[in-house]
Motif scaffolding. Structure first.
Motif, PDB file in Angstrom:
ATOM      1  N   ASN A 220      -9.527  -1.602   3.116  1.00  0.00           N
ATOM      2  CA  ASN A 220     -10.631  -0.751   2.680  1.00  0.00           C
ATOM      3  C   ASN A 220     -10.167   0.624   2.192  1.00  0.00           C
ATOM      4  N   GLY A 221     -10.806   1.109   1.125  1.00  0.00           N
ATOM      5  CA  GLY A 221     -10.677   2.495   0.711  1.00  0.00           C
ATOM      6  C   GLY A 221      -9.276   3.015   0.512  1.00  0.00           C
ATOM      7  N   GLY A 222      -8.438   2.276  -0.189  1.00  0.00           N
ATOM      8  CA  GLY A 222      -7.094   2.764  -0.455  1.00  0.00           C
ATOM      9  C   GLY A 222      -6.139   2.616   0.701  1.00  0.00           C
ATOM     10  N   THR A 223      -6.439   1.716   1.634  1.00  0.00           N
ATOM     11  CA  THR A 223      -5.573   1.456   2.780  1.00  0.00           C
ATOM     12  C   THR A 223      -4.597   0.333   2.454  1.00  0.00           C
ATOM     13  N   LEU A 224      -3.346   0.512   2.843  1.00  0.00           N
ATOM     14  CA  LEU A 224      -2.323  -0.518   2.713  1.00  0.00           C
ATOM     15  C   LEU A 224      -1.832  -0.891   4.112  1.00  0.00           C
ATOM     16  N   TYR A 225      -1.506  -2.189   4.293  1.00  0.00           N
ATOM     17  CA  TYR A 225      -1.109  -2.610   5.641  1.00  0.00           C
ATOM     18  C   TYR A 225      -0.344  -3.921   5.596  1.00  0.00           C
ATOM     19  N   HIS A 226       0.350  -4.216   6.695  1.00  0.00           N
ATOM     20  CA  HIS A 226       0.935  -5.531   6.953  1.00  0.00           C
ATOM     21  C   HIS A 226      -0.032  -6.289   7.866  1.00  0.00           C
ATOM     22  N   PRO A 227      -0.511  -7.482   7.477  1.00  0.00           N
ATOM     23  CA  PRO A 227      -1.464  -8.215   8.322  1.00  0.00           C
ATOM     24  C   PRO A 227      -0.982  -8.443   9.751  1.00  0.00           C
ATOM     25  N   PHE A 228       0.316  -8.714   9.930  1.00  0.00           N
ATOM     26  CA  PHE A 228       0.867  -8.926  11.270  1.00  0.00           C
ATOM     27  C   PHE A 228       1.805  -7.794  11.684  1.00  0.00           C
ATOM     28  N   GLY A 229       1.765  -6.678  10.941  1.00  0.00           N
ATOM     29  CA  GLY A 229       2.685  -5.578  11.184  1.00  0.00           C
ATOM     30  C   GLY A 229       2.351  -4.781  12.434  1.00  0.00           C
ATOM     31  N   PRO A 441      -2.044  -2.315  20.207  1.00  0.00           N
ATOM     32  CA  PRO A 441      -2.617  -1.197  19.445  1.00  0.00           C
ATOM     33  C   PRO A 441      -2.679  -1.455  17.948  1.00  0.00           C
ATOM     34  N   SER A 442      -1.653  -2.094  17.389  1.00  0.00           N
ATOM     35  CA  SER A 442      -1.650  -2.350  15.947  1.00  0.00           C
ATOM     36  C   SER A 442      -2.760  -3.304  15.546  1.00  0.00           C
ATOM     37  N   ALA A 443      -2.973  -4.361  16.346  1.00  0.00           N
ATOM     38  CA  ALA A 443      -4.030  -5.329  16.039  1.00  0.00           C
ATOM     39  C   ALA A 443      -5.407  -4.690  16.193  1.00  0.00           C
ATOM     40  N   LYS A 444      -5.573  -3.871  17.231  1.00  0.00           N
ATOM     41  CA  LYS A 444      -6.871  -3.223  17.452  1.00  0.00           C
ATOM     42  C   LYS A 444      -7.222  -2.299  16.286  1.00  0.00           C
ATOM     43  N   LEU A 449     -10.653  -1.371  11.447  1.00  0.00           N
ATOM     44  CA  LEU A 449     -10.820  -1.117  10.014  1.00  0.00           C
ATOM     45  C   LEU A 449     -11.621  -2.240   9.353  1.00  0.00           C
ATOM     46  N   ARG A 450     -11.312  -3.477   9.723  1.00  0.00           N
ATOM     47  CA  ARG A 450     -12.013  -4.620   9.120  1.00  0.00           C
ATOM     48  C   ARG A 450     -13.467  -4.688   9.578  1.00  0.00           C
ATOM     49  N   TYR A 456      -8.082   3.649   6.467  1.00  0.00           N
ATOM     50  CA  TYR A 456      -7.173   4.287   7.421  1.00  0.00           C
ATOM     51  C   TYR A 456      -7.507   5.774   7.530  1.00  0.00           C
ATOM     52  N   TYR A 457      -7.770   6.402   6.389  1.00  0.00           N
ATOM     53  CA  TYR A 457      -8.117   7.826   6.370  1.00  0.00           C
ATOM     54  C   TYR A 457      -9.385   8.096   7.194  1.00  0.00           C
ATOM     55  N   ALA A 458     -10.430   7.327   6.970  1.00  0.00           N
ATOM     56  CA  ALA A 458     -11.700   7.557   7.670  1.00  0.00           C
ATOM     57  C   ALA A 458     -11.546   7.344   9.175  1.00  0.00           C
ATOM     58  N   TYR A 459     -10.795   6.315   9.542  1.00  0.00           N
ATOM     59  CA  TYR A 459     -10.566   6.042  10.965  1.00  0.00           C
ATOM     60  C   TYR A 459      -9.827   7.204  11.620  1.00  0.00           C
TER      61      TYR A 459
END
Length: 520
Positions: A220-229, A441-444, A449-450, A456-459
């Motif tokens: 969302n909103g310009g967020t980049l991530y690793h799904p299992f990272g 923590p990473s999964a939470k 976000l989902r 990521y910024y808003a969170y």
């Protein structure tokens, strides 16, 4: 690594009281941001004292990157209270600014708009700033805005005494240094477990990677991530360097460590040689020791003007610094009591267990395991390598947890838990993350976000505002405020003394500083 020898465990159980005297300290980094979540361009607040000489509040790479340092303590609650008070005093002097609550940074503009930390006009201050200018030239300033938690840990004399006796050795500094390096080797082999459990940086704002190639997914909103990272901070987008990738710093002995780091500092690098002298300390592969990014470091407090490697050669290892812990955005302090308890058990386990020497093959395996857990740590059935043998992350972690249970039980015998969870309970709670990776923590964070459609910024802005409110009440007492003001004022005076005491030109100061490497 094999399980702790029975005679060592027997000695531990007979001397558990020594575990209550383990010494700890926390260094916590946080970016100052404005109300819009952008990196603050304002100078370091004068009310917080001198970033050069204040014992508890300084800056790291950027003028906007605060670093909070707790005094050494043997009590976890005392350490957390000290960190809490530093936050409260800082927030009382930030005006409309906030502290960014995560490891991966806030909204960033171009590199040249990220202000490099300033420490005054003294030689040591100019060296600190010039070093940071060099980091910016070599790796880019954006990478240097990444924040983390550093956990300092040292063993009391009484524990060293019984450990030497149980090992059939004479207690001296050589023995202490040797065992600290054994701890470090074990930690490096197993640090992937901390990345899995504590990793809290699976996502980042797109602006951080402007102009860079990547394989991250979009959210969302310009967020980049690793799904299992788990922790982008510890991967290719964090404190990594192509120039440092072939660098194998050896942790087998103190002399190995000193000589391999010294060589990296004194070896010219062709790309860095082209950087102007006004923009870095030297053209070496490393400018100084601190440029080598490692998840753990052996440390000794330096004397005035002394290089870190010189301090280690002079007195051996005094404590270790764990550097791979992400800032926990769900905790106002960036770290929880339960994380500290787990770190204590993990580090004592690494200290007491057999620690084979390493070679280049082992170093490569360590790096590959870490890279996998950073990018795919929560992927079902993920396999790692333990001395060339494939093993699932879950099976290996289960084995480590089983082996740590005796250490946790010893801590519970030594330290009254009171209203807090016991060490065994903390171990069991973290162990559940093996079978329930969605509780890490990473999964939470990704799930939040989902589920809420947040960027990521808003969170992070939500967390920053919540933390500001947390630290506004209760306010510090009048006596605490007076003490904080006095410390800031003293630090400003001390900075002036340092500036007035310089007797060398800056070039001569640097020459004298670097000449110390020739004597190692």
């Amino acid at each position: 690594m094999t399980r702790t020898a029975p005679e060592i465990l027997a000695a531990l159980n007979a001397n558990v009281a020594t575990l209550s005297r383990i010494r700890r300290g926390i260094e916590k980094e946080s970016l100052r941001i404005n109300a819009d979540g952008e990196l603050a361009k304002t100078p370091h607040p004068t009310a917080l004292g001198s970033a050069l000489t204040h014992p508890e509040i300084t800056t790291d790479f950027s003028e906007a990157l605060l670093e909070f340092i707790t005094p050494v303590s043997t009590d976890i609650d005392t350490t957390l209270k000290q960190l809490d008070n530093i936050h409260r005093w800082t927030y009382a002097n930030l005006g409309d600014e906030l502290l960014w609550p995560g490891s991966m940074p806030c909204l960033l503009g171009p590199d040249d708009e990220i202000p490099v930390a300033q420490y005054g006009s003294s030689n040591v201050a100019r060296m600190k700033t010039l070093y940071r200018l060099g980091l910016g030239q070599r790796y880019g300033r954006r990478m240097q805005t990444i924040s983390g938690i550093h956990y300092n840990f040292s063993v009391p004399d009484e524990l060293w005494q019984w450990l030497a006796e149980a090992s059939g050795r004479e207690l001296n500094q050589d023995f202490i240094t040797e065992r600290y390096f054994g701890l470090i080797r074990n930690f490096r082999r197993l640090s992937w477990l901390l990345i899995y459990l504590f990793g809290a940086a699976p996502a980042v704002c797109r602006c951080f990677l402007d102009g860079k190639e990547h394989k991250l997914d979009s959210l969302n909103g310009g967020t980049l991530y690793h799904p299992f990272g788990t922790s982008l901070r510890m991967g290719d987008f964090g404190y990594q360097s192509a120039a440092q990738s072939p660098l194998n710093i050896c942790y087998n002995t103190l002399d190995n460590y000193i000589q391999t780091l010294k060589q990296a500092i004194q070896t010219p690098h062709p790309d860095y040689a082209r950087i102007p002298k006004t923009e870095q300390l030297s053209g070496g592969l490393l400018q100084i020791e601190n440029e080598f990014y490692s998840p753990i470091r052996p440390k000794r407090v330096t004397q005035s003007g002394e290089i870190p490697l010189g301090a280690l050669k002079r007195g051996g290892v005094e404590y270790i610094e764990v550097r791979c812990v992400d800032v926990n955005p769900e905790s106002p302090l960036g770290i929880t009591r339960e994380q500290i308890q787990f770190l204590d058990v993990f580090l004592v386990y690494c200290l007491l267990s057999d620690s084979p020497l390493c070679n280049e093959k082992v170093y490569a395996e360590i790096g590959a395991n870490l890279h996998k857990v950073v990018e795919q740590g929560r992927e079902p059935g993920l396999t790692l390598n333990d001395h060339g043998q494939a093993i699932t992350l879950g099976d290996w972690a289960q084995r480590i947890f089983d082996d740590m249970a005796d250490v946790a039980e010893a801590f519970d015998t030594a330290i009254e838990s009171g209203e807090h969870p016991s060490y065994l309970q903390v171990l069991a709670d973290w162990k559940r993350s093996l079978s329930e990776p969605d509780n890490t923590p990473s999964a939470k964070m990704i799930d939040t976000l989902r589920q809420r459609g947040l960027s990521y910024y808003a969170y992070m802005m939500e967390r920053a505002e919540a933390h500001r409110d947390w630290f506004s009440k209760p306010a510090l007492s009048d006596s605490q405020i007076a003490a904080a003001k006095a410390t800031s004022a003293t630090s400003l005076s001390e900075q002036k003394v340092v500036e007035e005491s310089d007797s060398l030109s800056f070039d001569d100061y640097l020459s004298k500083y670097y000449s110390q490497y020739d004597t190692l």
